[in-house]
Design a protein around this motif. Structure first.
Motif, mmCIF file in Angstrom:
data_model
loop_
_atom_site.group_PDB
_atom_site.id
_atom_site.type_symbol
_atom_site.label_atom_id
_atom_site.label_comp_id
_atom_site.label_asym_id
_atom_site.label_seq_id
_atom_site.Cartn_x
_atom_site.Cartn_y
_atom_site.Cartn_z
ATOM 1 N N ASN A 1 0.922 -1.039 -0.054
ATOM 2 C CA ASN A 1 0.096 -0.198 0.098
ATOM 3 C C ASN A 1 0.674 1.425 0.029
ATOM 4 O O ASN A 1 0.500 2.367 0.143
ATOM 5 C CB ASN A 1 -1.054 -0.037 1.192
ATOM 6 N N LEU A 2 2.250 1.092 -0.128
ATOM 7 C CA LEU A 2 3.149 2.204 -0.049
ATOM 8 C C LEU A 2 3.594 2.751 -1.418
ATOM 9 O O LEU A 2 4.053 3.880 -1.426
ATOM 10 C CB LEU A 2 4.117 1.892 0.930
ATOM 11 N N ARG B 1 -0.906 10.123 -4.371
ATOM 12 C CA ARG B 1 -1.553 10.651 -3.115
ATOM 13 C C ARG B 1 -0.907 9.597 -1.971
ATOM 14 O O ARG B 1 -1.342 10.026 -0.917
ATOM 15 C CB ARG B 1 -3.145 9.988 -3.277
ATOM 16 N N ARG B 2 -0.170 8.607 -2.366
ATOM 17 C CA ARG B 2 0.567 7.937 -1.260
ATOM 18 C C ARG B 2 1.774 8.533 -0.830
ATOM 19 O O ARG B 2 2.633 7.846 -0.094
ATOM 20 C CB ARG B 2 0.757 6.476 -1.766
ATOM 21 N N SER B 3 2.183 9.851 -1.277
ATOM 22 C CA SER B 3 3.719 10.012 -1.214
ATOM 23 C C SER B 3 3.919 10.160 0.470
ATOM 24 O O SER B 3 5.028 10.214 0.916
ATOM 25 C CB SER B 3 3.744 11.447 -2.037
ATOM 26 N N GLY C 1 5.317 9.463 -5.523
ATOM 27 C CA GLY C 1 4.169 8.670 -4.884
ATOM 28 C C GLY C 1 2.818 9.036 -5.009
ATOM 29 O O GLY C 1 2.078 8.502 -4.354
ATOM 30 N N ARG D 1 2.521 9.076 3.235
ATOM 31 C CA ARG D 1 2.550 7.707 3.801
ATOM 32 C C ARG D 1 3.428 6.852 3.423
ATOM 33 O O ARG D 1 4.214 6.473 4.273
ATOM 34 C CB ARG D 1 1.206 7.032 3.326
ATOM 35 N N LEU D 2 4.133 7.356 2.175
ATOM 36 C CA LEU D 2 5.541 6.363 1.814
ATOM 37 C C LEU D 2 6.631 7.082 2.767
ATOM 38 O O LEU D 2 7.338 6.502 3.261
ATOM 39 C CB LEU D 2 5.721 6.565 0.494
#
Length: 265
Positions: free
Chosen positions: A121-122, A177-179, A175, A181-182
């Motif tokens: 999920n990352l 929208r995950r940037s 990343g 969180r990553l």
């Protein structure tokens, strides 16, 4: 200014007169102007003994931080640190201590697990290799609002003696929208270095914590492999210094996370 020690507590290659295994505590500061050695039989190798030795070594001047590179030493040192109100920091870059151990011809090798895949999920949308001139590296990010910015003073190009024109290599991950969180996940792993490993497939491996390893990306493209080899060659010219950047997109306007990293000796 905080007082930082580097410490190791491990089985000694030496034995006592009765053939009993000894454990040895080594403590030094970053330039080895302070050194302390103590040994005990294995039966006494516990946190109480370590606590007493640290107190004896410090006298009136306890350190603020003790850095420990060996996983087997960490838990005992952490208990001793709690006993004395000292922060114990897992830290691979204990160069003064490691040099001392090499001089004593003591083992330094640490078993590392096989690299694990990044959590599904990352992962970002795409990535690329990049370079930034050493003279621009710190200024480029210093005046921007970046949620996670890890630019330790010890890794700044000027403190490594790098000429401002040296091309420092790095990797940029977009990343989406995950940037964020990553970036938060990378920060929590305590990143150390991002290395190219040739194989089938080739990959970029994130070295983190004391022994953790993560597969950031794999690839079988010959052009990408050529770029990866150039990335490693540039690292040799930059004294191992490199960077990792996580961005939401490729606009170059916003950054989620920036890390200066350095490959180990």
């Amino acid at each position: 200014m905080s007082l930082v020690w580097q410490a190791d507590f491990y089985r000694s290659p030496q034995q006592d007169a009765t053939g009993q295994v000894l454990w040895e505590l080594l403590i030094c500061d970053a330039n080895r102007s302070f050194e302390y050695v103590a040994t005990c039989p294995q039966s006494e190798a516990n946190s109480s003994w370590v606590t007493a030795q640290i107190q004896q070594a410090a006298g009136e001047n306890l350190p603020d931080v003790i850095q420990v590179f060996r996983p087997q030493s960490l838990s005992l040192m952490e208990v001793a640190g709690r006993n004395l109100g000292i922060t114990v920091q897992p830290h691979r870059r204990t160069s003064a201590l490691k040099q001392w151990l090499r001089e004593k011809q003591y083992p330094l090798a640490i078993d590392k697990p096989p690299p694990a895949p990044l959590p599904d999920n990352l992962w970002g949308e795409e990535w690329r290799f990049a370079t930034i001139a050493a003279g621009d590296l710190v200024d480029l990010f210093s005046d921007r609002p970046i949620p996670i910015l890890s630019v330790p003073e010890s890794l700044q190009p000027i403190n490594l003696g790098l000429a401002s024109t040296v091309a420092v290599p790095g990797v940029v991950i977009y990343g989406g929208r995950r940037s964020l969180r990553l970036a938060q996940w990378i920060q929590q792993t305590h990143p150390v270095a991002l290395n190219y490993i040739a194989g089938a497939p080739d990959g970029l491996i994130l070295e983190a914590g004391l022994v953790d390893r993560w597969i950031v990306v794999t690839f079988e493209n010959a052009e990408v492999a050529t770029a990866a080899k150039a990335y490693e060659q540039r690292k040799q010219q930059s004294r191992g210094l490199h960077f990792l950047i996580v961005q939401p997109d490729d606009s170059g306007m916003t950054y989620s996370g920036v890390w200066l990293l350095q490959s180990e000796d």
